[in-house]
Scaffold this active site. Structure first.
Site, PDB file in Angstrom:
ATOM      1  CG  HIS A 105      -1.827  -0.979   1.565  1.00 23.40           C
ATOM      2  ND1 HIS A 105      -1.476  -2.241   2.057  1.00 23.40           N
ATOM      3  CD2 HIS A 105      -3.095  -1.054   1.399  1.00 23.40           C
ATOM      4  CE1 HIS A 105      -2.515  -3.046   2.208  1.00 23.40           C
ATOM      5  NE2 HIS A 105      -3.416  -2.217   1.646  1.00 23.40           N
ATOM      6  CD  GLU A 236      -7.909  -8.062  -1.289  1.00 22.53           C
ATOM      7  OE1 GLU A 236      -6.804  -7.572  -1.747  1.00 22.53           O
ATOM      8  OE2 GLU A 236      -8.030  -8.569   0.096  1.00 22.53           O
TER       9      GLU A 236
HETATM   10  C1  XLS Z   1      -7.898  -6.697   3.968  1.00 27.41           C
HETATM   11  C2  XLS Z   1      -7.399  -6.831   2.497  1.00 27.41           C
HETATM   12  C3  XLS Z   1      -6.117  -6.106   2.250  1.00 27.41           C
HETATM   13  C4  XLS Z   1      -5.899  -5.796   0.656  1.00 27.41           C
HETATM   14  C5  XLS Z   1      -5.169  -4.752   0.363  1.00 27.41           C
HETATM   15  O1  XLS Z   1      -8.529  -7.440   4.264  1.00 27.41           O
HETATM   16  O2  XLS Z   1      -6.945  -8.081   2.460  1.00 27.41           O
HETATM   17  O3  XLS Z   1      -4.981  -6.409   2.869  1.00 27.41           O
HETATM   18  O4  XLS Z   1      -5.428  -7.130   0.257  1.00 27.41           O
HETATM   19  O5  XLS Z   1      -5.659  -3.558   0.797  1.00 27.41           O
HETATM   20 NI    NI Z   2      -5.917  -9.037   0.742  1.00 25.67          NI
HETATM   21 NI    NI Z   3      -7.758  -9.540   4.040  1.00 23.64          NI
END
Ligand code: XLS
Ligand code: NI
Ligand code: NI
Length: 440
Positions: A105, A236
């Site tokens: 990040h 995601e």
């Molecule tokens: C949190 C997410 C985070 C993402 C990236 O639960 O998995 O880590 O992968 O922001």
């Molecule tokens: Ni993640």
């Molecule tokens: Ni996660």
């Protein structure tokens, strides 16, 4: 220049593949042999392992009930000083482990300043160093993402915030994130909407928020094209935590959202199995669903604890799970430009520095075994053949017309009038399970 401090002094300069090693030996790979070719591709290429920055180098072991437990030698000095040490530690780790990719990040690589300009300057300075280390070591960025959830300004959401001023901040941050992705040659860019959702319907205009989120993604697509950034955008999914109702609930909700707003050609999914199980599905479910729609871009390879209802982000060690995931990945022809990113953290009780290595090695071996098992399943073709047989009525006659989408309800009626009641056919679940276990 002074010699670079070594952070993992007790660890060999390269973790070796040692197939005959015994159970006590946890500092070597027993299954992961990077160069070995299986089904026309090296293990390294099938697996595309990546180490994540936030858990492995920023994690402190703190939890909502307890203080930090992990003392890391790179956490020293001012935030910028420790950011530099952390970067060196990270690259030493990647190199010794023999992993070619990392993910981060914006805010875990460089500390947030008191203004956007200052944050951007910090990021510029640290990513200049990262670029150098990348070219010295050959380690590359699997994906970059922006942290749009930790700062208090984002408590009511980023792209779905009711205040456009906050949305603008998130947009400015993503603009910089995309510039950094280009600078470092990132192969993907991830959006995880931790605060994109709501806690109470009373104060939330869901339709407006979803539209704002879609328009926000549209801006990102435009800017990506403008700067000529050649990477895959990924969303995601996660159903909850920190929100109660996250909009990106699971693979199918994200795919529906993308299609509804005409964004599906610009995005794929980054599936995290711990999020899948939080959504009430089994481990492999979203990997399989995303792949079925041609939308599986990358995997945050971790695992939850089946008896806990939150994101424990453990290292994946279960061979059944890794076999099912790798089978899907092989069937879709690989994950590139995505990979298997260890969005996983050592337990707060695993306080030794070497535990970071042991965890990654164990998980890489679990995936290497999964890969080897999946290759045997596919090469043997027994399960594939049984599955083909199960659907064989769609390969000719009426079934073929259904398959092609040219059949009508009238034809269904005529078929039943002619052929009567279908015969009962066993689903043979236990047989499939027994055969699958043979390969594990
Ligand atoms: C949190 C997410 C985070 C993402 C990236 O639960 O998995 O880590 O992968 O922001
Ligand atoms: Ni993640
Ligand atoms: Ni996660």
């Amino acid at each position: 220049m002074a010699a670079q401090e070594e952070f993992f002094a007790g660890i060999p300069s390269k973790i070796q593949y040692t197939p005959g090693a015994g159970p006590r030996d946890v500092m070597c790979f027993k299954h992961y042999n990077a160069e070995e070719v299986l089904m026309g591709r090296t293990m390294e290429d099938w697996l595309r392992f990546s180490v994540c920055y936030w858990h492995s180098f920023c994690g402190t072991g703190a939890d909502p009930f307890g203080f930090p437990t992990l003392q890391r030698p790179w956490n020293e000095g001012t935030p910028m000083e420790s950011a530099k040490k952390r970067l060196h530690a990270a690259f030493e780790f990647f190199t010794k482990l023999g992993v070619k990719y990392y993910t981060f990040h914006d805010r875990d690589m460089a500390p947030e300043g008191s203004t956007l300009e200052e944050s951007n300057r910090n990021l510029d300075e640290i990513t200049d160093m990262a670029l150098q280390l990348q070219s010295q070591t050959g380690v590359k960025v699997l994906w970059v993402t922006c942290n749009l959830f930790a700062h208090p300004r984002y408590m009511n959401g980023a792209a779905t915030n009711p205040d456009c001023h906050v949305l603008a901040y998130a947009g400015a941050q993503v603009k910089k994130g995309l510039d950094i992705a280009k600078k470092l040659g990132a192969e993907n860019f991830v959006f995880w909407g931790g605060r994109e959702g709501f806690l109470s319907i009373h104060n939330t205009d869901v339709a407006a928020e979803l539209k704002h989120m879609a328009n926000f993604f549209q801006m990102a697509v435009k800017y990506k094209e403008k700067i000529g950034l050649k990477c895959q955008f990924l969303i995601e999914p996660k159903p909850k935590e920190p929100c109660k109702h996250q909009y990106d609930y699971d693979a199918m909700s994200v795919i529906g959202f993308l299609k509804h707003y005409g964004l599906e050609s610009h995005f794929k999914l980054n599936i995290e199995p711990n999020h899948t199980t939080l959504a009430g599905h089994s481990y492999e479910h979203d990997v399989v669903m995303a792949s079925a729609f041609g939308m599986l871009g990358s995997v945050d390879s971790n695992t939850g604890s089946p008896d806990l209802g939150w994101d424990t982000d453990q290292f994946p060690m279960d061979i059944r799970n890794t076999t099912l995931v790798m089978k899907t990945i092989i069937e879709q022809g690989g994950l590139q430009p995505g990979g298997l990113n260890f969005d996983a953290k050592v337990r707060r009780e695993s306080t030794d520095l070497e535990d970071l290595f042991i965890a990654h090695i164990g998980a890489m071996d679990a995936f290497a075994r999964g890969l080897r098992n999946a290759v045997r399943i596919l090469e043997d073709g027994l399960i594939g053949g049984m599955l083909k047989e199960r659907y064989s009525s769609f390969s000719h006659g009426l079934g073929q017309k259904v398959e092609e989408g040219s059949a009508t309800l009238e034809e269904m009626e005529a078929f039943v009038n002619q052929n009567g009641e279908p015969k009962v056919t066993s689903g043979k679940q236990e047989k499939y399970e027994s055969i699958f276990n043979h390969y594990i």
